[in-house]
Write a protein that holds these residues in place. Structure first.
Motif: not given
Ligand SMILES: C[N+](C)(C)CC(=O)CC(=O)[O-]
Ligand code: NAI
Length: 484
Positions: A113, A134-137, A181, A184
């Motif tokens: 991340s 880097h993916p997202f969940n 990120d 976010l």
């Molecule tokens: C909380 N996180 C930093 C691990 C989130 C991510 O990397 C991406 C996401 O899926 O929100």
């Protein structure tokens, strides 16, 4: 293509599910004692989500192959996805182990991340093949993946990830935490302050997002949304009106509250009160069902992620159909998905037609009426169908469709499908009349000799009498029968 996954937690499990559902075998290493159960549960949720999301027949799933070491997992891999916990020393150790055993040509994508490719590559033997992916969940549903690192490896990784339905966004200059990120984190930091200062609860903050701007973000992002918020004068007016406010001390972006025990208890307690009635797996299914609905709305509008779904379905429809072993043709197999079952506990009626429609598609591909042919403005339309529902089928059952060609002329062909259960008994039959059409003109036209020759060849094999029910409609109910 051989895929390996190192780490099968929240993110690794999501990657494994995406690759497996796209038809790839994935060799996995994760030392967690319950890794198989965890990955199995994520895969079950992902399968359910894909069955709800896609109208097209899904590819035949790949397999999860468990390895007992990293070396075993990556031995002949073309693409390796690393998803171990976010610690640089651990990632370095894992990358070294991967490099010691993987083919030199294998690409290593890291789910990190926050770490930059230059950090991951420190001390690597072949640094150029290591990229951030880097993916997202949930990885099996959200298509975006930030690909950082550049060069041939980033290009190849993007191609591989596109082939499993992802939307790679290439980030030219590496920065800590990439792009998603960073955005976010800004909102997360602000939200923690709002709870810390007693201004809002976790639920109130989530409501403001999910009943408000969160809905906008799924389809237009930030800049396009604000362009509209500027009225007819668009972005310039928006910046003119709201730009100065950025200099006012509205937010606490550069600061973070102390995550001491009291604040953690408050946040966790509010979160329990808000969502504790559901298990995490239930929450995942609720989230996935909502995402599927959003994806489908965007597909209907051919917008944003809906275009990704469309492209993936086009690839699923254009599947290769294996040469049949004999006649009648067996060109399509499927499993009854959980979501296909109705309140009677068996496969609901319209899913029979879906299975037959997918078998018809397989037949069309078999005779050469495939995506390339359709691109020339010719296709086949079904104009009449008669289905007989013979036996109940339950969730999870495998179905095989046996197809006969009952007749054809220059413009039409008549198919008969029998849906068979594993014990060979008939679950349903369907009879279908199709027209060969000019799709621009919207009218039936004669087939070219190539298609006619394929139909002639198939018809020559149809030597047994037609089924008794062929050509019949739904029986009339005679008054005498009704009284008896
Ligand atoms: C909380 N996180 C930093 C691990 C989130 C991510 O990397 C991406 C996401 O899926 O929100
Ligand atoms: N959770 C999230 O929302 C997101 C996380 N990420 C990134 O993905 C990576 C993994 O994070 P999560 O899946 O959330 O963590 P997680 O804790 O859920 O999973 C990590 C997995 O790695 C396994 N593991 C530990 N040591 C290992 C080793 N030596 N070899 C193989 N496997 C090992 C663990 O057993 C565990 O199953 C991190 O780099 C994280 O930053 C990226 C996007 C979103």
């Amino acid at each position: 293509m051989k895929i390996a996954a190192i780490g099968g937690g929240v993110i690794g499990g999501g990657w494994i599910a995406r690759f497996v559902l796209s038809g790839h075998d994935v060799t996995v290493f994760d030392p967690h004692p319950e890794a198989e159960r965890i990955v199995g549960e994520v895969l079950a949720n992902a399968t359910r989500a894909w069955q709800g999301l896609f109208q097209a027949p899904l590819p035949r799933s790949g397999r999860v192959v468990w390895a007992s070491s990293i070396a075993e997992a990556v031995a002949d891999a073309d693409y390796i996805q690393e998803s171990v916990p976010e610690r640089l020393d651990l990632k370095h150790r894992i990358i070294a182990e991967i490099e010691a055993a993987a083919p030199a040509s294998a690409i290593i994508g890291s789910s990190t991340s926050g770490f930059k490719p230059s950090e991951l590559r420190e001390a690597a033997r072949h640094p150029d093949r290591i990229v951030v992916a880097h993916p997202f969940n949930p990885v099996y549903l959200l298509p975006v993946v930030e690909v950082v690192g550049g060069g041939a490896a980033a290009q190849r990784a993007s191609e591989i990830l596109t082939s499993v339905g992802m939307k790679p966004v290439r980030i030219a200059r590496e920065i800590d935490a990439h792009i998603g990120d960073r955005l976010l984190e800004a909102i997360w930091r602000e939200a923690l302050w709002l709870v810390n200062d007693g201004i809002a609860t976790t639920e109130e903050i989530d409501d403001i997002i999910r009943f408000g701007f969160g809905l906008r973000w799924a389809q237009m992002g930030l800049f396009e949304t604000y362009r509209i918020a500027g009225g007819e004068a668009g972005m310039r007016h928006f910046l003119g009106q709201f730009g100065p406010a950025l200099k006012w001390p509205w937010t606490k972006l550069m600061d973070v509250p102390d995550l001491d025990d009291a604040l953690i208890d408050r946040i966790a307690g509010q979160s329990d009160a808000q969502s504790g009635a559901h298990s995490i797996r239930e929450l995942e299914r609720i989230r996935d069902d909502n995402l599927v609905g959003i994806f489908q709305a965007l597909k209907a509008n051919d917008w944003g992620v809906g275009q990704t779904v469309r492209a993936q379905e086009a690839a699923f429809y254009a599947r290769e159909v294996a040469a049949p072993s004999g006649y009648p043709l067996e060109l399509h197999q499927t499993r009854v998905a959980g979501g296909w079952v109705d309140y009677n506990g068996h496969m609901t009626e319209f899913r029979y037609l879906q299975v037959m429609g997918d078998a018809t598609d397989a037949f069309l591909i078999h005779i050469g009426l495939d995506a390339a042919y359709r691109a020339q403005g010719r296709s086949a339309y079904t104009v009449e169908t008669h289905i007989r529902h013979i036996a109940e089928v339950k969730a999870g059952e495998r179905l095989t469709v046996r197809t006969r060609l009952l007749g054809h002329d220059q413009k039409r062909f008549r198919l008969h499908h029998a849906i068979l259960r594993d014990d060979g008994t008939e679950a349903a039959t369907g009879e279908h009349m199709l027209l060969h059409v000019d799709t621009d003109a919207g009218r039936a036209v004669p087939m070219p000799s190539l298609l006619l020759a394929a139909l002639d060849r198939i018809a020559a094999q149809d030597s047994t009498p037609h089924p008794e029910h062929a050509g019949q409609g739904v029986r009339a109910i005679r008054q005498s029968e009704a009284i008896a």
